[in-house]
Scaffold this active site. Sequence first.
Site, PDB file in Angstrom:
ATOM      1  N   HIS A  53      -9.669  12.184  -9.559  1.00  0.00           N
ATOM      2  CA  HIS A  53      -9.332  13.333 -10.414  1.00  0.00           C
ATOM      3  C   HIS A  53     -10.459  14.357 -10.250  1.00  0.00           C
ATOM      4  CE1 HIS A  53      -6.994  10.178 -12.843  1.00  0.00           C
ATOM      5  NE2 HIS A  53      -6.135  10.885 -12.142  1.00  0.00           N
ATOM      6  N   GLU A 213     -14.253   4.026 -16.550  1.00  0.00           N
ATOM      7  CA  GLU A 213     -14.195   5.287 -17.309  1.00  0.00           C
ATOM      8  C   GLU A 213     -15.554   5.443 -17.982  1.00  0.00           C
ATOM      9  OE1 GLU A 213     -11.731   7.438 -17.430  1.00  0.00           O
ATOM     10  OE2 GLU A 213     -10.069   6.310 -16.557  1.00  0.00           O
TER      11      GLU A 213
HETATM   12 ZN   LIG Z   1      -9.674   9.948 -13.872  1.00  0.00          ZN
END
Ligand SMILES: [Zn+2]
Length: 326
Positions: A53, A213
């Site tokens: 991302h 994360e």
């Molecule tokens: Zn991500």
Amino acid sequence: MFDLLATTLSGDALTEPAGQTETLDWQWRGEGILELSPRQPCEAAVVISAGIHGNETAPVELLNQLVSELLSGQRQLRVRLLVLLGNPPSMRINKRFVDADMNRMFGGRHARYTPNDESRRAQELEQVMALFYRSAAAADTTQRYHYDLHTAIRGSQHVRFGLLPLQARPKSEAMLAWLDAAGLDALVHHRSPGGTFTHFSSDVFQADSCTLELGKALPFGSNDHTQFTGIRRALETLVSGEPLPIREAAAPLVHYRVVQDVIRSQEDFELFVPADALNFTAFSKGFVIAQESGKTYQVEADQEVVLFPNPNVALGLRAGLMLVKM
Ligand SMILES: [Zn+2]
């Protein structure tokens, strides 16, 4: 020596796509794709990816720093290492993606999309990973790891957490010990297959894989790197074959398992989790999570916590996960 991140962002090709330092060989295998091999035999083949991302910049900066230290000789390399900066076009515009979310496309799912930058890149990353693990196996490297580094869109009750893909074989003790040492606050165990990069590497190559994360997404240069000390130290020990760092987090790691995959399959899909709810916010039994024609999602356990609620996903994709503590 070149800078991985600056070179990738510039879009320029390297004049020399391969080279060496006193202790390692490196090869530029494509935009943002760098393979590093120590000259001595080693046991592990490690893939570290970030920027799947494009707006999740902190892990990209962290990985770039690690590569600089390896290339300059400041840090020793004791594994075969493939570094992937996932989505350079979206990194350049600081967006999650250009056309579609790449982390839903792995495992061949990219073929279901009208060809776009992300679907082509997902296919390229799959091929590069296959080549890397195969050549490592040919060199008698037996352990495979893949850590895919992200930051979350929203705030979270657990600031740092990992997502473990569904797999039939037991989770590796070495990986679980490493994740604990990295100072993660929580681990989430998936219950169904998905189009994530780590599901692909675990499923196809039996790699010990985890999506990490590591905090909240901020633009390049705005990240508070003190938040990332634990993971940085853990990655250093991984690539340099050093003993695990001492876990710094105060509370023990909490394990969750997914009990519901909330899928948006109809146009009239509605999500009732408040837009500002943090990841891991708890909801009590009976709470209606989401509704669409023919289907209602509600909390079935005494308490379930929500992860990645997002009503704005494309039809057929996941609008959130519901978890319980293990
Ligand atoms: Zn991500």
